[in-house]
Scaffold this active site. Structure first.
Site, mmCIF file in Angstrom:
data_model
loop_
_atom_site.group_PDB
_atom_site.id
_atom_site.type_symbol
_atom_site.label_atom_id
_atom_site.label_comp_id
_atom_site.label_asym_id
_atom_site.label_seq_id
_atom_site.Cartn_x
_atom_site.Cartn_y
_atom_site.Cartn_z
ATOM 1 N N HIS A 5 29.180 33.609 30.018
ATOM 2 C CA HIS A 5 29.869 34.900 29.984
ATOM 3 C C HIS A 5 31.099 34.857 30.882
ATOM 4 N N ASP B 2 63.206 30.604 21.843
ATOM 5 C CA ASP B 2 61.787 30.248 21.788
ATOM 6 C C ASP B 2 61.384 29.849 23.194
ATOM 7 N N TRP C 132 29.407 30.779 37.202
ATOM 8 C CA TRP C 132 30.699 30.165 36.895
ATOM 9 C C TRP C 132 31.245 29.371 38.071
ATOM 10 N N SER D 135 45.532 22.668 29.428
ATOM 11 C CA SER D 135 46.200 23.708 28.651
ATOM 12 C C SER D 135 46.975 24.644 29.566
ATOM 13 N N SER D 136 46.321 25.075 30.635
ATOM 14 C CA SER D 136 46.977 26.012 31.549
ATOM 15 C C SER D 136 48.193 25.389 32.203
ATOM 16 N N HIS E 53 40.313 31.690 44.398
ATOM 17 C CA HIS E 53 40.966 32.926 44.791
ATOM 18 C C HIS E 53 42.331 33.094 44.137
ATOM 19 N N GLU F 26 43.067 32.074 41.418
ATOM 20 C CA GLU F 26 42.700 32.385 40.033
ATOM 21 C C GLU F 26 42.572 33.890 39.799
ATOM 22 N N TYR G 217 44.164 36.197 41.164
ATOM 23 C CA TYR G 217 45.497 36.794 41.054
ATOM 24 C C TYR G 217 46.232 36.284 39.835
ATOM 25 N N SER H 271 53.976 47.341 34.792
ATOM 26 C CA SER H 271 55.308 47.666 35.307
ATOM 27 C C SER H 271 56.311 47.930 34.189
ATOM 28 N N HIS I 201 36.880 33.900 52.053
ATOM 29 C CA HIS I 201 36.198 35.200 52.071
ATOM 30 C C HIS I 201 35.070 35.242 51.045
ATOM 31 N N HIS I 202 35.005 34.217 50.194
ATOM 32 C CA HIS I 202 33.853 34.102 49.296
ATOM 33 C C HIS I 202 32.720 33.332 49.967
ATOM 34 N N THR J 254 49.741 44.565 47.801
ATOM 35 C CA THR J 254 49.156 45.224 46.643
ATOM 36 C C THR J 254 49.358 46.727 46.753
ATOM 37 N N LYS K 194 52.699 47.775 45.592
ATOM 38 C CA LYS K 194 52.811 47.898 44.145
ATOM 39 C C LYS K 194 52.245 49.228 43.660
ATOM 40 N N ARG L 206 22.767 39.713 42.891
ATOM 41 C CA ARG L 206 23.292 39.416 41.571
ATOM 42 C C ARG L 206 22.595 38.170 41.019
HETATM 43 C C1 HEA Z 1 37.525 38.932 33.071
HETATM 44 C C2 HEA Z 1 36.332 38.643 33.110
HETATM 45 C C3 HEA Z 1 35.138 39.473 32.739
HETATM 46 C C4 HEA Z 1 34.976 40.466 31.802
HETATM 47 C C5 HEA Z 1 36.003 41.031 30.844
HETATM 48 C C6 HEA Z 1 33.609 40.890 31.888
HETATM 49 C C7 HEA Z 1 33.038 41.887 31.100
HETATM 50 C C8 HEA Z 1 31.739 42.367 31.228
HETATM 51 N N1 HEA Z 1 30.788 41.907 32.115
HETATM 52 FE FE1 HEA Z 1 31.015 40.343 33.390
HETATM 53 N N2 HEA Z 1 31.251 38.811 34.713
HETATM 54 C C9 HEA Z 1 32.416 38.136 34.970
HETATM 55 C C10 HEA Z 1 33.644 38.354 34.380
HETATM 56 C C11 HEA Z 1 33.867 39.290 33.375
HETATM 57 N N3 HEA Z 1 32.961 40.171 32.856
HETATM 58 C C12 HEA Z 1 32.213 37.145 35.994
HETATM 59 C C13 HEA Z 1 33.262 36.200 36.569
HETATM 60 C C14 HEA Z 1 30.860 37.235 36.341
HETATM 61 C C15 HEA Z 1 30.118 36.426 37.402
HETATM 62 C C16 HEA Z 1 29.270 35.398 36.787
HETATM 63 C C17 HEA Z 1 28.526 34.642 37.814
HETATM 64 O O1 HEA Z 1 27.793 35.244 38.604
HETATM 65 O O2 HEA Z 1 28.680 33.417 37.839
HETATM 66 C C18 HEA Z 1 30.296 38.300 35.525
HETATM 67 C C19 HEA Z 1 28.976 38.730 35.632
HETATM 68 C C20 HEA Z 1 28.477 39.864 34.998
HETATM 69 C C21 HEA Z 1 27.243 40.473 35.316
HETATM 70 C C22 HEA Z 1 26.326 40.072 36.442
HETATM 71 C C23 HEA Z 1 25.177 39.290 36.000
HETATM 72 C C24 HEA Z 1 24.383 38.832 37.159
HETATM 73 O O3 HEA Z 1 24.904 38.670 38.261
HETATM 74 O O4 HEA Z 1 23.175 38.620 36.966
HETATM 75 C C25 HEA Z 1 27.093 41.559 34.472
HETATM 76 C C26 HEA Z 1 25.948 42.489 34.479
HETATM 77 O O5 HEA Z 1 26.048 43.574 34.190
HETATM 78 C C27 HEA Z 1 28.258 41.598 33.636
HETATM 79 C C28 HEA Z 1 28.500 42.546 32.661
HETATM 80 C C29 HEA Z 1 29.682 42.647 31.945
HETATM 81 C C30 HEA Z 1 29.897 43.638 30.910
HETATM 82 C C31 HEA Z 1 28.901 44.650 30.436
HETATM 83 C C32 HEA Z 1 31.183 43.434 30.462
HETATM 84 C C33 HEA Z 1 31.866 44.235 29.379
HETATM 85 O O6 HEA Z 1 33.105 44.675 29.836
HETATM 86 C C34 HEA Z 1 32.002 43.439 28.109
HETATM 87 C C35 HEA Z 1 32.390 44.339 26.970
HETATM 88 C C36 HEA Z 1 32.599 43.633 25.670
HETATM 89 C C37 HEA Z 1 31.678 43.485 24.717
HETATM 90 C C38 HEA Z 1 30.306 43.923 24.926
HETATM 91 C C39 HEA Z 1 32.003 42.804 23.427
HETATM 92 C C40 HEA Z 1 31.781 43.715 22.267
HETATM 93 C C41 HEA Z 1 31.310 42.984 21.073
HETATM 94 C C42 HEA Z 1 30.292 43.398 20.317
HETATM 95 C C43 HEA Z 1 29.492 44.566 20.657
HETATM 96 C C44 HEA Z 1 29.939 42.711 19.086
HETATM 97 C C45 HEA Z 1 29.492 41.329 19.262
HETATM 98 C C46 HEA Z 1 29.773 40.668 18.007
HETATM 99 C C47 HEA Z 1 30.087 39.395 17.792
HETATM 100 C C48 HEA Z 1 30.048 38.327 18.840
HETATM 101 C C49 HEA Z 1 30.517 38.997 16.448
HETATM 102 N N4 HEA Z 1 29.081 40.563 33.973
HETATM 103 C C1 HEA Z 2 41.517 40.272 39.186
HETATM 104 C C2 HEA Z 2 40.706 39.833 40.016
HETATM 105 C C3 HEA Z 2 40.549 40.206 41.464
HETATM 106 C C4 HEA Z 2 41.393 40.877 42.325
HETATM 107 C C5 HEA Z 2 42.779 41.409 42.061
HETATM 108 C C6 HEA Z 2 40.698 40.959 43.577
HETATM 109 C C7 HEA Z 2 41.246 41.568 44.711
HETATM 110 C C8 HEA Z 2 40.642 41.538 45.967
HETATM 111 N N1 HEA Z 2 39.410 41.024 46.279
HETATM 112 FE FE1 HEA Z 2 38.078 40.217 44.941
HETATM 113 N N2 HEA Z 2 36.889 39.158 43.714
HETATM 114 C C9 HEA Z 2 37.131 38.856 42.396
HETATM 115 C C10 HEA Z 2 38.255 39.222 41.679
HETATM 116 C C11 HEA Z 2 39.350 39.897 42.213
HETATM 117 N N3 HEA Z 2 39.460 40.365 43.484
HETATM 118 C C12 HEA Z 2 36.046 38.122 41.833
HETATM 119 C C13 HEA Z 2 35.950 37.601 40.409
HETATM 120 C C14 HEA Z 2 35.111 37.974 42.842
HETATM 121 C C15 HEA Z 2 33.721 37.338 42.785
HETATM 122 C C16 HEA Z 2 33.678 35.907 42.480
HETATM 123 C C17 HEA Z 2 32.271 35.424 42.409
HETATM 124 O O1 HEA Z 2 31.638 35.300 43.460
HETATM 125 O O2 HEA Z 2 31.775 35.191 41.285
HETATM 126 C C18 HEA Z 2 35.679 38.620 44.014
HETATM 127 C C19 HEA Z 2 35.062 38.647 45.262
HETATM 128 C C20 HEA Z 2 35.649 39.089 46.403
HETATM 129 C C21 HEA Z 2 35.130 38.865 47.710
HETATM 130 C C22 HEA Z 2 33.851 38.073 48.047
HETATM 131 C C23 HEA Z 2 32.661 38.934 47.979
HETATM 132 C C24 HEA Z 2 31.409 38.170 48.156
HETATM 133 O O3 HEA Z 2 31.103 37.320 47.315
HETATM 134 O O4 HEA Z 2 30.736 38.453 49.137
HETATM 135 C C25 HEA Z 2 35.981 39.475 48.598
HETATM 136 C C26 HEA Z 2 35.810 39.471 50.067
HETATM 137 O O5 HEA Z 2 36.698 39.578 50.800
HETATM 138 C C27 HEA Z 2 37.058 40.058 47.817
HETATM 139 C C28 HEA Z 2 38.150 40.752 48.343
HETATM 140 C C29 HEA Z 2 39.246 41.175 47.600
HETATM 141 C C30 HEA Z 2 40.403 41.842 48.196
HETATM 142 C C31 HEA Z 2 40.582 42.213 49.626
HETATM 143 C C32 HEA Z 2 41.275 42.051 47.154
HETATM 144 C C33 HEA Z 2 42.645 42.675 47.292
HETATM 145 O O6 HEA Z 2 43.595 41.918 46.603
HETATM 146 C C34 HEA Z 2 42.694 44.083 46.824
HETATM 147 C C35 HEA Z 2 43.973 44.773 47.219
HETATM 148 C C36 HEA Z 2 44.107 46.147 46.656
HETATM 149 C C37 HEA Z 2 43.919 47.303 47.307
HETATM 150 C C38 HEA Z 2 43.481 47.322 48.724
HETATM 151 C C39 HEA Z 2 44.068 48.628 46.631
HETATM 152 C C40 HEA Z 2 45.435 49.219 46.584
HETATM 153 C C41 HEA Z 2 46.074 49.383 47.894
HETATM 154 C C42 HEA Z 2 46.432 50.583 48.425
HETATM 155 C C43 HEA Z 2 46.243 51.860 47.716
HETATM 156 C C44 HEA Z 2 47.135 50.537 49.716
HETATM 157 C C45 HEA Z 2 46.477 51.187 50.864
HETATM 158 C C46 HEA Z 2 45.342 50.423 51.321
HETATM 159 C C47 HEA Z 2 45.005 50.219 52.597
HETATM 160 C C48 HEA Z 2 45.868 50.505 53.763
HETATM 161 C C49 HEA Z 2 43.671 49.712 52.914
HETATM 162 N N4 HEA Z 2 36.823 39.811 46.493
HETATM 163 CU CU LIG Z 3 38.882 36.012 46.510
#
Ligand code: HEA
Ligand code: HEA
Ligand SMILES: [Cu+2]
Ligand code: CUA
Lengths: 284, 534, 388
Positions: free
Chosen positions: B80, B109, B145, B172-173, B256, B258, B260, B271, B305-306, B331, B334, B453
């Site tokens: 997933h 292009d 993942w 690819s990327s 991390h 990634e 962003y 924007s 921080h992870h 952030t 923005k 989780r």
């Molecule tokens: C950008 C990335 C992204 C997106 C879009 C989503 C989307 C969603 N995610 Fe996901 N998720 C992750 C990235 C993302 N996730 C990551 C990185 C993890 C961590 C994994 C890890 O721990 O390693 C995670 C883990 C994660 C968990 C935690 C599981 C666990 O820790 O045990 C859960 C549980 O609720 C969840 C739920 C969902 C749901 C309900 C959506 C929904 O938004 C999805 C909605 C879309 C659909 C449901 C599709 C609709 C389609 C149909 C209904 C028809 C199907 C038909 C055909 C296939 C033909 N996700």
């Molecule tokens: C699009 C993806 C995305 C983005 C943009 C961010 C943004 C941020 N993330 Fe997140 N993060 C993930 C995707 C993302 N993260 C994923 C996938 C994981 C889990 C991975 C895994 O374990 O599977 C994760 C996990 C994760 C962790 C680890 C948690 C844990 O496993 O214990 C932490 C800890 O520091 C963190 C912090 C932050 C912070 C500080 C930002 C900041 O960039 C946010 C900044 C934004 C704001 C703060 C809001 C707007 C600001 C204002 C309105 C200004 C005023 C604010 C103040 C003065 C406070 N993230």
């Molecule tokens: Cu991070």
């Protein structure tokens, strides 16, 4: 529609089958590797097939690019694109090596000393966290590779190849064909010799030093870093050979020879990586 | 004027012998074709990855093991995430880049049209490897993942397939990014300086840099994993002097940036949409650019921080906490700029704007919870709980995905030549935002109460919120099928779209007719100051 | 003390079923209380947990204020500056003053957060001068505890999930502490600084108890430390918090905090039991004796992968019923149990089980299901094979 060089239209190539062929090759290679690593039948066959298809693709694709270039379809803007692309490609390669250099740094500076620290005595009593090491559970001893033998020779080889390719480039710019070709031949030879020495070095390590890929983290970092470098030297030498053939065919002019420069950049990059390796893998 | 100039090339037989049918798509070097393929691929992968998330949510509907075994649950979880991140969200924004960057920059292009095609055609093999791994003995990788060793060393063949899939996705990327960077740096129409180019181009410039710098790192990490698995190296085994935590450092040094990589192009799309529907130029263009650059840069210095609970030293925890907090500043800039863009504008709420607003609200919630996680002492309680799951779905689903929808609705008229069905679009938005919050808001509470989780079964005090979350997830998932209806309708017919269907929109892409002709800007268009900043 | 008497619950006997039923009945009564809509962190029971709790509350309110502030402004704009109301767009697009302001102000806010965040963390990481030290080893999928210092020094045992498979599969009603109960919890005295040394024998696990704000990875080959000083007697429950494979969701951490007196009594009793149960390698076992003991060892240590039925979960976890290796020469069988198989989930059980246990479990496997070899394996045979 014509894409004459010097026109200010940007050249957009025609549809091409090579990308799909390339993807097919990688899919074959991936499945081949998966199967053979898990000792499942036909893995090797698939690997070979993938490799052949990849070669075909490379010949076809690069042949096409060379044809377009010789056909004068690339204007200055396209040339600039190639330069950007090659620079970023080399940057991505730098980052790939950075992962392995980073791993080496981490184990040497952090992990191994930590394993030897009193805090870990509960698990690894008596282990001394000194580099080089095959780790706290290592049974037999090994001799690390010394810097001032074969590696030093290899350093000299690569450094001089950096000189010869620059000399060839001067020849190209000055319109001295002989110097260009001789310089390239020397560079290829130096590269190939480097590889020969490296293979010999590996042989020595395995047969006399008991230094293997499986020799703990020292063996891991040693072989992965030098191995990937060697692989890049192989690529670089192959590219040099292609450039050599093209030079003999008279493809390059003093003004337009980006392919030559790209390969030269790549070769310098390989060179610089080696210097890093020499210092942190062999010397320090 | 540009329109008439470009229109007469609007034929596929442009080069006299262009392939047709399926071969057209396989061999194409046209950025619009390739963009279209990226977008379709991404949407299909989104459905596949989404279907997997529904398996997860179904199993979590009630305590106890009902539908799938724990092993299979872990495989679903892993695939997933990998499919959503690498197969759905990233390709979606590459698709936008392909379609829109040449149009926005006035280029004929992408810089390397043939390599562009390869970047796309590398994705299907990777998808085959990933989804195919479900069907090999032992099944797919069940490691999450993050692929942490030694668990990933224990896995079977499916793990190797995932590793090679990651290699191919990385290629690819990297190729895609080189292409995008070169296009942006070298193919802008004369007069469009870097500080005048559209914000979407800026976000992609930085994103492409992040990709080129971080994907090779991931490739290195999985390569070490591969040799640890099969060739007896000890990078991640303490017995040989290595360290399992080393993998985490390398993974998150990629991981991390990634996140962003996912967020920045989303910022770019928003924007464009917000100014268009505020009928007012983007506020603080220059500070936006600096903020993007700052985010890109800082994102390389916060990775641990992870890893707050892996046993890194106190000084490490403190440093990474401070660095992570710092990212909130750019952030925030923005967010404030977007809000001020709307201030005293003339706002209207077509579907793209609704999704952009949804993005803004929910991404900010996700960002603020990120801030909570950044504080080490608090993260000790929250790490590896559903609070984290809630955090990242807010930033990735409500952030990146909503922004992608904003872009889809915004540019769909340009792609298809027809207006989409506005009521269906609005319905899609409202269903999405409501169900999204039903699905993911309760997960904050689950996390606070201590639900870990990555578990297929849970203690009974978590039952109610999980049930709610499951209902939300199914509602959200099925609402997404509306997108298919909307897109097919717009492809087949509907009101003809003008070259510039949105009165507030600016930028070169609106100077070509709708649908955009197959070939555009073969000669660089004149750049008009007034359309600067997209 | 109930704990010392309780034994492994990973069996499927009728006694267990009865117990499950009573527990289920109990659970029905407490259902409403159990299914609470918890909204916040668990109530803290240690100084560290209180620091984390207060810090979270503070940051929580801060982000609520920021959110309301920003979106208050936005909402006003959405309302007042609508085109449909005929609002004409302004066209300002820069203002250096406000831009600098909203860069500097958040920065200052963050610096202000950083102070308490730093002091709390420093306090939480201070593991010096503990009153006692316990080593917690993660195994797939259970915890092993070994008391290193203090009254109980020398005591060691495994702590395994006590919830039955029937409850998990929905065949029996779920108990009150479904998935959060173990056969033998970690027992510690109240108000004493307990230092935990976490490590692992196979993959990364994580030893975590929310009530103490303790969460630390158990990394194989490394020792990590953390500590807590529980302020109230009671039973505190957490879960393994790092994905560790198939049964990651099924390896809870349960800590029983008792008074100093009870703790001393518990330690004394455990020591007595250990002395009584001390292994006698020279003892000669009969088949029936060994089968009974072997089954117990099997259920606690092996059944998670190879399944109670011996069918395993192929291909990841091979079947032992009918396995060539199990039906082949016993040396190879004993050796794989002692040394495991590197790179797979099959761990080297030689480190966890003594010779008697290994002999028993091997003999059990060779006689259970369809493997009716009739062999008895004496501990001495295992001893002879160790280290080979
Ligand atoms: C950008 C990335 C992204 C997106 C879009 C989503 C989307 C969603 N995610 Fe996901 N998720 C992750 C990235 C993302 N996730 C990551 C990185 C993890 C961590 C994994 C890890 O721990 O390693 C995670 C883990 C994660 C968990 C935690 C599981 C666990 O820790 O045990 C859960 C549980 O609720 C969840 C739920 C969902 C749901 C309900 C959506 C929904 O938004 C999805 C909605 C879309 C659909 C449901 C599709 C609709 C389609 C149909 C209904 C028809 C199907 C038909 C055909 C296939 C033909 N996700
Ligand atoms: C699009 C993806 C995305 C983005 C943009 C961010 C943004 C941020 N993330 Fe997140 N993060 C993930 C995707 C993302 N993260 C994923 C996938 C994981 C889990 C991975 C895994 O374990 O599977 C994760 C996990 C994760 C962790 C680890 C948690 C844990 O496993 O214990 C932490 C800890 O520091 C963190 C912090 C932050 C912070 C500080 C930002 C900041 O960039 C946010 C900044 C934004 C704001 C703060 C809001 C707007 C600001 C204002 C309105 C200004 C005023 C604010 C103040 C003065 C406070 N993230
Ligand atoms: Cu991070
Ligand atoms: Cu042990 Cu998760």
């Amino acid at each position: 529609m014509s894409h004459a060089a010097g026109s200010n239209r940007y050249y957009v190539p025609e549809p091409s089958i090579w990308p799909l062929v390339g993807s097919g090759a990688l899919l074959l290679l991936a499945f081949g590797a998966v199967l053979s690593m898990n000792s499942i039948a036909n893995g090797g066959l698939l690997l070979l097939a993938g490799f052949v298809v990849l070669l075909i693709m490379l010949f076809g694709w690069f042949g096409r690019v060379i044809g377009e270039s010789e056909g004068g379809q690339y204007n200055i803007q396209v040339d600039r694109s190639f330069r950007w692309a090659m620079s970023w490609f080399i940057f991505s390669e730098v980052m790939f090596f950075a992962a392995f250099f980073g791993a080496l740094f981490y184990v040497r500076v952090l992990a191994v000393p930590e394993l030897g620290s009193p805090a870990q005595a509960l698990l690894w009593d008596g282990f001394v966290g000194h580099w080089p090491t095959a780790g706290p559970a290592a049974k037999d001893s090994f001799t690390p590779m010394h810097a001032w033998g074969l590696p030093a020779i290899n350093t000299a080889l690569l450094l001089s190849s950096g000189v010869t390719i620059t000399w060839a480039h001067w020849g190209l710019i000055a319109g001295k064909r002989k110097q260009l070709i001789l310089g390239l031949i020397l560079t290829v030879l130096l590269g190939v010799t480097f590889l020969g020495v490296q293979i010999y070095e590996y042989g020595e390590a395995y047969s006399h030093l008991n230094l293997k890929m499986t020799t703990g983290v020292y063996g891991s970092t040693f072989y992965m870093l030098t191995g990937f470098h060697g692989f890049h030297v192989t690529l670089g030498a192959t590219m040099l050979a292609v450039i050599l053939v093209r030079s003999i065919k008279g493809h390059f002019t003093a003004e337009r020879h980006f392919a030559f420069e790209a390969v030269a950049w790549y070769w310098h990059f390989v060179d610089v990586v080696w210097l890093g390796l020499f210092v942190v893998v062999y010397w320090l | 004027m540009n329109a008439s100039h470009t229109a007469h090339h609007d034929d596929l037989g442009h080069h006299g012998h262009a392939p047709t049918g399926i071969m057209r798509w396989i061999t194409t070097t046209n950025h619009k074709d390739i963009g279209t393929m990226y977008l379709w691929f991404s949407f299909i992968m989104f459905l596949v990855g989404g279907a997997m998330s529904l398996v997860i949510r179904a199993e979590l509907m009630q305590p106890g093991i009902q539908y799938v075994s724990p092993e299979f649950y872990n495989q679903m979880l892993t695939l997933h995430a990998l499919i959503m991140v690498f197969g759905a969200i990233m390709p979606a924004f590459v698709g936008f880049a392909n379609w829109m960057l040449p149009l926005m920059l006035g280029a004929p292009d992408m810089a390397f049209a043939r390599m562009n095609n390869w970047s796309f055609w590398l994705l299907p093999p990777a998808a085959i490897l990933l989804t195919g791994s479900l069907f090999v003995p032992g099944g797919a990788a069940g490691t999450g993942w993050t692929l942490y060793p030694p668990l990933s060393v224990q896995m079977g063949i499916g793990m190797d397939m995932a590793i090679f899939a990651v290699h191919i996705l990385g290629m690819s990327s990297i190729m895609g990014s080189i292409n995008i960077i070169t296009t942006i740096l070298n193919l802008r129409t004369p007069g469009m300086t870097l500080m005048k180019m559209p914000m979407f181009a800026w976000t992609w410039l930085v994103t492409a840099f992040l990709l080129i710098a971080s994907m090779p790192i991931l490739a290195g990490a999985v390569t070490m994993l591969l040799t640890d698995r099969h060739f007896g190296t000890s990078f991640f085994a303490a017995a040989g002097g290595g360290d399992p935590v080393l993998f985490q450092h390398i993974f998150w040094f990629f991981g991390h940036p990634e996140v962003y990589i996912i967020a920045l192009p989303a910022f770019g799309v928003v924007s464009h949409v917000i100014p268009a529907f505020s009928r007012k130029p983007l506020f603080g263009y220059v500070s936006m650019v600096y903020a993007i650059a700052a985010i890109g840069l800082i994102s390389f210095f916060v990775w641990a921080h992870h890893m707050y609970v892996t046993g890194i030293p106190l000084t490490g925890q403190l440093y990474f906490m401070y660095a992570t907090l710092l990212i909130a500043v750019p952030t925030g800039v923005k967010v404030f700029n977007w809000v001020t863009t709307m201030w005293r504008g003339a706002l209207s709420f077509e579907t793209p704007m609704l999704f952009a607003l949804g993005f803004l609200f929910l991404f900010t919630i996700g960002g603020l919870t990120g801030l909570v996680l950044a504080i080490t002492a608090v993260d000790i309680q929250l790490q590896d709980t559903y609070y984290v799951v809630a955090h990242f779905h807010y930033v990735m689903v409500a952030g990146a995905l909503f922004s992608a929808y904003a872009g889809l609705y915004y540019w769909l008229p340009k792609w298809t030549g027809h207006m989409y069905n506005e009521s269906l679009g609005k319905l899609h938005f409202w269903l999405s935002i409501v169900f999204f919050n039903v699905a993911f808001f309760p997960q904050h509470f689950l996390g606070l109460a201590g639900m870990p989780r990555r578990i297929p079964d849970y203690a009974q005090q978590f039952t109610d919120f999980n049930m709610v979350s499951g209902i939300g997830a199914f509602g959200f998932g099925f609402s997404q099928l509306l997108v298919l209806v909307v897109v097919f309708q717009a492809m087949k017919g509907g009101a003809k779209a003008a070259a510039k269907p949105w009165d507030g929109a600016t930028g070169l892409e609106w100077t070509v007719p709708s649908p955009a002709p197959h070939h555009t800007f073969e000669d660089p268009p004149p750049f008009d100051q007034a359309t600067a900043h997209g | 003390m109930a704990i010392s008497k309780s034994k492994s619950c990973r069996g499927w006997g009728s006694a267990r079923l009865a117990r499950g039923l009573t527990a289920g009945a109990l659970a029905l009564g407490t259902e409403l209380a159990v299914a609470a809509w918890e909204l916040n962190l668990q109530p803290p029971v240690s100084a560290g947990a209180r620091l984390a709790y207060d810090l979270h509350t503070m940051v929580m309110w801060l982000i609520v204020v920021i959110f309301v502030g920003v979106f208050g402004v936005l909402s006003y704009s959405l309302y007042a500056h609508r085109k449909s109301k005929g609002h004409k767009p302004a066209d300002f697009h820069d203002n250096t003053t406000v831009e600098i302001l909203w860069t500097v102000v958040p920065f200052i806010i963050l610096v202000l957060i950083a102070f308490p965040a730093t002091t709390s963390l420093v306090a939480m990481r201070d593991t010096s001068q503990p009153d006692m030290t316990v080593k917690a080893t993660g195994y797939q999928w259970k915890w092993g505890y070994e008391y290193l210092t203090g009254d109980a020094a020398g005591i060691k045992y495994m702590s395994v999930l006590a919830t039955t498979q029937d409850q998990i599969k929905g065949l029996a009603p779920k108990g009150e502490h479904y998935l959060l109960e173990v056969d033998k919890p970690l027992v510690v005295p109240v108000n004493q600084k307990v230092r935990i040394l976490a490590t692992s024998a196979d993959v990364i696990h994580n030893w975590s108890v929310p009530a103490f704000a303790v969460k630390t990875d158990a990394v194989p080959g490394f020792v990590r430390d953390t500590w807590f000083r529980a302020e109230k007697e009671g039973t505190y429950r957490g879960q393994c918090s790092e994905l560790c494979g198939k049964d990651h969701g099924f390896m809870p951490v349960v800590v029983e905090v008792v008074s100093a007196e009870k703790y001393a009594a518990w330690a004394a009793e455990q020591k007595k039991l250990m002395a009584a149960g001390a292994e006698d390698v020279s003892k000669v076992w009969t088949l029936a004796e060994q089968q009974a003991h072997g089954e117990k060892v099997y259920t606690t240590n092996c059944a998670a992968c190879h399944q109670p039925t011996g069918q395993g979960l192929p291909p990841a976890f091979p079947a032992l019923d009918g396995s060539k290796l199990v039906k082949g020469p016993k040396q190879a069988h004993i050796q794989i149990v002692l040394n495991g198989k590197p790179g797979t989930a099959m761990a080297a059980f030689g480190a966890q089980l003594n010779d008697t246990d290994v002999a028993a479990v091997v003999a059990y496997e060779r006689n259970a299901w369809s493997n009716k070899s009739g062999e008895v394996i004496q501990p001495a045979e295992v001893k002879a094979l160790r280290g080979k």
